[in-house]
Enzyme design. Sequence first.
Site, PDB file in Angstrom:
ATOM      1  CB  SER A 183      18.872 -94.278  42.273  1.00 18.42           C
ATOM      2  OG  SER A 183      18.459 -95.483  41.454  1.00 18.42           O
ATOM      3  CG  HIS A 211      19.243 -92.862  45.959  1.00 18.42           C
ATOM      4  ND1 HIS A 211      20.543 -92.965  46.042  1.00 18.42           N
ATOM      5  CD2 HIS A 211      18.757 -93.823  45.858  1.00 18.42           C
ATOM      6  CE1 HIS A 211      20.834 -94.150  45.263  1.00 18.42           C
ATOM      7  NE2 HIS A 211      19.799 -94.718  45.364  1.00 18.42           N
ATOM      8  CE  LYS A 242      20.840 -96.350  48.053  1.00 15.17           C
ATOM      9  NZ  LYS A 242      21.865 -97.198  47.668  1.00 15.17           N
TER      10      LYS A 242
HETATM   11  C1  LIG Z   1      15.380 -96.845  45.631  1.00 17.07           C
HETATM   12  C2  LIG Z   1      16.487 -97.931  46.063  1.00 17.07           C
HETATM   13  N1  LIG Z   1      15.557 -98.656  47.048  1.00 17.07           N
HETATM   14  C3  LIG Z   1      16.369 -99.617  47.674  1.00 17.07           C
HETATM   15  C4  LIG Z   1      17.632 -99.723  47.328  1.00 17.07           C
HETATM   16  C5  LIG Z   1      18.338-100.867  48.195  1.00 17.07           C
HETATM   17  O1  LIG Z   1      19.173-100.696  49.355  1.00 17.07           O
HETATM   18  P1  LIG Z   1      20.446-101.565  50.024  1.00 17.07           P
HETATM   19  O2  LIG Z   1      21.524-101.314  48.930  1.00 17.07           O
HETATM   20  O3  LIG Z   1      20.608-100.980  51.078  1.00 17.07           O
HETATM   21  O4  LIG Z   1      20.005-103.045  49.885  1.00 17.07           O
HETATM   22  C6  LIG Z   1      18.570 -98.903  46.762  1.00 17.07           C
HETATM   23  C7  LIG Z   1      19.788 -99.245  46.545  1.00 17.07           C
HETATM   24  O5  LIG Z   1      20.421 -98.331  45.665  1.00 17.07           O
HETATM   25  C8  LIG Z   1      17.610 -97.867  46.105  1.00 17.07           C
HETATM   26  O6  LIG Z   1      18.288 -97.129  45.083  1.00 17.07           O
END
Ligand SMILES: Cc1ncc(COP(=O)(O)O)c(C=O)c1O
Length: 402
Positions: A183, A211, A242
């Site tokens: 990310s 992502h 996202k």
């Molecule tokens: C790789 C990854 N996993 C999990 C999450 C967590 O997602 P959420 O915002 O839906 O809690 C994110 C959030 O940016 C992320 O980038």
Amino acid sequence: MDLLDKLRALEKRRADFAGSVPGETVIDRVVGPCEVVIEGRRTLMFGSNNYLGLTLHPDVIDAARHAVVEYGTGTTGSRSANGTLAIHERLEREFADWFGKRHAIVFSTGYQANLSIIGALCGADDVILIDADSHASIYDATRQTSSKVIGFRHNSPESLQKKLERLPSGARNRLVVVEGLYSVRGDVAPLKEIVAVCRANGAYLLVDEAHSLGTYGARGLGCSEAQGVLDQVDFVVGTFSKSLAGIGGVCVSDHPELRAVHFLARAYIFTASGSPSNIASVSAALQVIRAHPELRDRLWANVRLLRQELTEIGLAIGETESPIVPILTGDEDRTIALWQQLLAAGVYVNLIVPPGCPKGACVLRASVSAAHTADQIARAVEIFARIGAETGVIRGLAARTV
Ligand SMILES: Cc1ncc(COP(=O)(O)O)c(C=O)c1O
């Protein structure tokens, strides 16, 4: 030492800050999927994860509106106790069908999806191997277990192989966790090689496609699909926050054991389920993504356009072509100043400074959406060029006329 001293120190740092404070940006109004009002100014949004621009899609909004009327505003409880609605189960069937996997389970957030799956799978006698650049939710998920946790070099199947080789052979009690698309720097995991290493060493593989869901693969199923290894990934985790333009998380798998997560995962059992409007909107977004692969074409055309334009004005950007375009700014003070001036000039990007990155390797993270217009990209690039030249980030480059 008082418990509150840590907080006071941070408050003091915040109070001493000149200009817009990172992490405290307030969006007053949403004008469109890629344009908002911040501090009274119309601002181009290049710092969201609205990759397919679905937050304001009419079908998605209609679904949310209908669900709130039909089911009310909240579930008032957890999936296990009193918070499973027919639409939660329908969404699980829709995910399983989309992925062609036998089972799916939805969670209240993507963060909780990782906490739930990793927490349910791994205990005292198990080993979790994670990429060193893993998202906080993966790190936090490992911390709640009493498993042995081993980090391997970012995107290095060789490093993973070495760490696995050192473990006692035979036991199938290892879980490898990677992300499809990372990310911050927008780089993609070499999943074919990682799958091969996992198979050779008897390890289960979880790929977090937060992502990459909706953005990669012929059907939008993520990097595992794009690299032809979806059928060899044990657990795919996704988030709704996202491309799917909502809140929540999901895990899909062919392992029937996934069902037991309903009874095992603390981050699933002891928290309220996704609200009806949100679940219904995600279901609608999923249908839009399935029906409109051209959204991905538009996204990738915008990715190529922004990368080409930023390179032309002399900014150093990450190597991988992806919807995440990291502008490599380096020094922390200079990066913060650039971020503030971009915001003041009407472009919002994400500021990544330590502990989000190593010291001296700061990044401004620009993200691309299918909903960005050519005009919005052109306006943003003009502002990048002007502010980049003024702050010295673009050395030797004459500022464009704005
Ligand atoms: C790789 C990854 N996993 C999990 C999450 C967590 O997602 P959420 O915002 O839906 O809690 C994110 C959030 O940016 C992320 O980038």
